[in-house]
Design a protein around this motif. Sequence first.
Motif, PDB file in Angstrom:
ATOM      1  N   GLU A 224       0.820  -1.211   0.000  1.00  0.00           N
ATOM      2  CA  GLU A 224       0.000   0.000   0.000  1.00  0.00           C
ATOM      3  C   GLU A 224       0.858   1.269   0.000  1.00  0.00           C
ATOM      4  O   GLU A 224       0.616   2.164  -0.813  1.00  0.00           O
ATOM      5  CB  GLU A 224      -0.953   0.022   1.191  1.00  0.00           C
ATOM      6  N   PRO A 225       1.858   1.372   0.873  1.00  0.00           N
ATOM      7  CA  PRO A 225       2.681   2.583   0.832  1.00  0.00           C
ATOM      8  C   PRO A 225       3.361   2.801  -0.518  1.00  0.00           C
ATOM      9  O   PRO A 225       3.469   3.933  -0.993  1.00  0.00           O
ATOM     10  CB  PRO A 225       3.707   2.363   1.948  1.00  0.00           C
ATOM     11  N   MET A 226       3.798   1.721  -1.163  1.00  0.00           N
ATOM     12  CA  MET A 226       4.422   1.847  -2.484  1.00  0.00           C
ATOM     13  C   MET A 226       3.416   2.341  -3.518  1.00  0.00           C
ATOM     14  O   MET A 226       3.702   3.237  -4.317  1.00  0.00           O
ATOM     15  CB  MET A 226       4.988   0.502  -2.939  1.00  0.00           C
ATOM     16  N   TYR A 227       2.236   1.737  -3.516  1.00  0.00           N
ATOM     17  CA  TYR A 227       1.178   2.088  -4.470  1.00  0.00           C
ATOM     18  C   TYR A 227       0.811   3.566  -4.338  1.00  0.00           C
ATOM     19  O   TYR A 227       0.778   4.306  -5.314  1.00  0.00           O
ATOM     20  CB  TYR A 227      -0.027   1.181  -4.200  1.00  0.00           C
ATOM     21  N   TYR A 228       0.570   3.996  -3.125  1.00  0.00           N
ATOM     22  CA  TYR A 228       0.168   5.385  -2.908  1.00  0.00           C
ATOM     23  C   TYR A 228       1.305   6.359  -3.180  1.00  0.00           C
ATOM     24  O   TYR A 228       1.068   7.488  -3.613  1.00  0.00           O
ATOM     25  CB  TYR A 228      -0.391   5.568  -1.498  1.00  0.00           C
ATOM     26  N   THR A 229       2.547   5.941  -2.959  1.00  0.00           N
ATOM     27  CA  THR A 229       3.691   6.802  -3.279  1.00  0.00           C
ATOM     28  C   THR A 229       3.768   7.045  -4.779  1.00  0.00           C
ATOM     29  O   THR A 229       3.981   8.175  -5.221  1.00  0.00           O
ATOM     30  CB  THR A 229       5.006   6.185  -2.754  1.00  0.00           C
ATOM     31  N   LEU A 230       3.559   5.998  -5.576  1.00  0.00           N
ATOM     32  CA  LEU A 230       3.568   6.193  -7.030  1.00  0.00           C
ATOM     33  C   LEU A 230       2.431   7.101  -7.477  1.00  0.00           C
ATOM     34  O   LEU A 230       2.619   7.956  -8.346  1.00  0.00           O
ATOM     35  CB  LEU A 230       3.500   4.849  -7.766  1.00  0.00           C
TER      36      LEU A 230
ATOM     37  N   PRO B 252       9.324   8.508   7.840  1.00  0.00           N
ATOM     38  CA  PRO B 252      10.487   8.797   6.989  1.00  0.00           C
ATOM     39  C   PRO B 252      11.294   7.574   6.579  1.00  0.00           C
ATOM     40  O   PRO B 252      11.678   7.450   5.410  1.00  0.00           O
ATOM     41  CB  PRO B 252      11.313   9.764   7.842  1.00  0.00           C
ATOM     42  N   GLY B 253      11.553   6.651   7.491  1.00  0.00           N
ATOM     43  CA  GLY B 253      12.352   5.468   7.140  1.00  0.00           C
ATOM     44  C   GLY B 253      11.717   4.639   6.039  1.00  0.00           C
ATOM     45  O   GLY B 253      12.388   4.199   5.105  1.00  0.00           O
ATOM     46  N   THR B 254      10.409   4.446   6.140  1.00  0.00           N
ATOM     47  CA  THR B 254       9.679   3.687   5.119  1.00  0.00           C
ATOM     48  C   THR B 254       9.672   4.435   3.801  1.00  0.00           C
ATOM     49  O   THR B 254       9.957   3.860   2.742  1.00  0.00           O
ATOM     50  CB  THR B 254       8.230   3.419   5.582  1.00  0.00           C
ATOM     51  N   LEU B 255       9.345   5.718   3.846  1.00  0.00           N
ATOM     52  CA  LEU B 255       9.258   6.515   2.620  1.00  0.00           C
ATOM     53  C   LEU B 255      10.589   6.533   1.882  1.00  0.00           C
ATOM     54  O   LEU B 255      10.636   6.269   0.681  1.00  0.00           O
ATOM     55  CB  LEU B 255       8.814   7.941   2.926  1.00  0.00           C
ATOM     56  N   TYR B 256      11.675   6.806   2.592  1.00  0.00           N
ATOM     57  CA  TYR B 256      12.955   6.932   1.903  1.00  0.00           C
ATOM     58  C   TYR B 256      13.491   5.588   1.431  1.00  0.00           C
ATOM     59  O   TYR B 256      14.192   5.528   0.411  1.00  0.00           O
ATOM     60  CB  TYR B 256      13.945   7.747   2.737  1.00  0.00           C
ATOM     61  N   ALA B 257      13.123   4.501   2.078  1.00  0.00           N
ATOM     62  CA  ALA B 257      13.460   3.169   1.557  1.00  0.00           C
ATOM     63  C   ALA B 257      12.709   2.915   0.251  1.00  0.00           C
ATOM     64  O   ALA B 257      13.272   2.391  -0.712  1.00  0.00           O
ATOM     65  CB  ALA B 257      13.128   2.097   2.593  1.00  0.00           C
ATOM     66  N   ILE B 258      11.428   3.303   0.217  1.00  0.00           N
ATOM     67  CA  ILE B 258      10.625   3.156  -1.007  1.00  0.00           C
ATOM     68  C   ILE B 258      11.211   4.003  -2.128  1.00  0.00           C
ATOM     69  O   ILE B 258      11.395   3.527  -3.256  1.00  0.00           O
ATOM     70  CB  ILE B 258       9.152   3.533  -0.747  1.00  0.00           C
ATOM     71  N   LEU B 259      11.502   5.268  -1.831  1.00  0.00           N
ATOM     72  CA  LEU B 259      12.049   6.162  -2.856  1.00  0.00           C
ATOM     73  C   LEU B 259      13.366   5.636  -3.401  1.00  0.00           C
ATOM     74  O   LEU B 259      13.596   5.663  -4.614  1.00  0.00           O
ATOM     75  CB  LEU B 259      12.215   7.579  -2.307  1.00  0.00           C
ATOM     76  N   SER B 260      14.222   5.131  -2.528  1.00  0.00           N
ATOM     77  CA  SER B 260      15.508   4.583  -2.964  1.00  0.00           C
ATOM     78  C   SER B 260      15.308   3.378  -3.883  1.00  0.00           C
ATOM     79  O   SER B 260      15.944   3.270  -4.936  1.00  0.00           O
ATOM     80  CB  SER B 260      16.334   4.185  -1.739  1.00  0.00           C
ATOM     81  N   LYS B 261      14.409   2.471  -3.489  1.00  0.00           N
ATOM     82  CA  LYS B 261      14.129   1.283  -4.303  1.00  0.00           C
ATOM     83  C   LYS B 261      13.544   1.690  -5.655  1.00  0.00           C
ATOM     84  O   LYS B 261      13.956   1.200  -6.701  1.00  0.00           O
ATOM     85  CB  LYS B 261      13.166   0.349  -3.556  1.00  0.00           C
TER      86      LYS B 261
END
Length: 109
Positions: free
Chosen positions: A11-17, A45-54
């Motif tokens: 879900e966090p990945m989907y919504y980030t895109l 922040p930790g989750t978001l920046y891990a997603i952005l990096s990936k």
Amino acid sequence: MPKKQLDTLTEPMYYTLIALMTPKCGIEITEFVRDLTQGRVRLVPGTLYAILSKFESEALIDEVMLEGRKRIYQITEKGKVMLMEEHQRLETMLKEGEIGLKMQKGDSL
């Protein structure tokens, strides 16, 4: 066969895109996701920046601007394809789930 890490999105990945359909920095992404999901999904922040990096390493997003320490990201064409495929997968699951639940209750299709 091993599963590819980004075959499906969390879900966090989907919504980030979705958030990155227009350029945004980290706090703007966090606020967009929080507002869109009415607070149900919160990106720390930790989750978001891990997603952005990936996503950046997979070329799903690009850093489009750097203002001091503030980085602005936007979805790429490859990212848009992944987002639309995931959206279609979720729609299919929802439709199949509705059919399955009706079948279990004995309702006709």
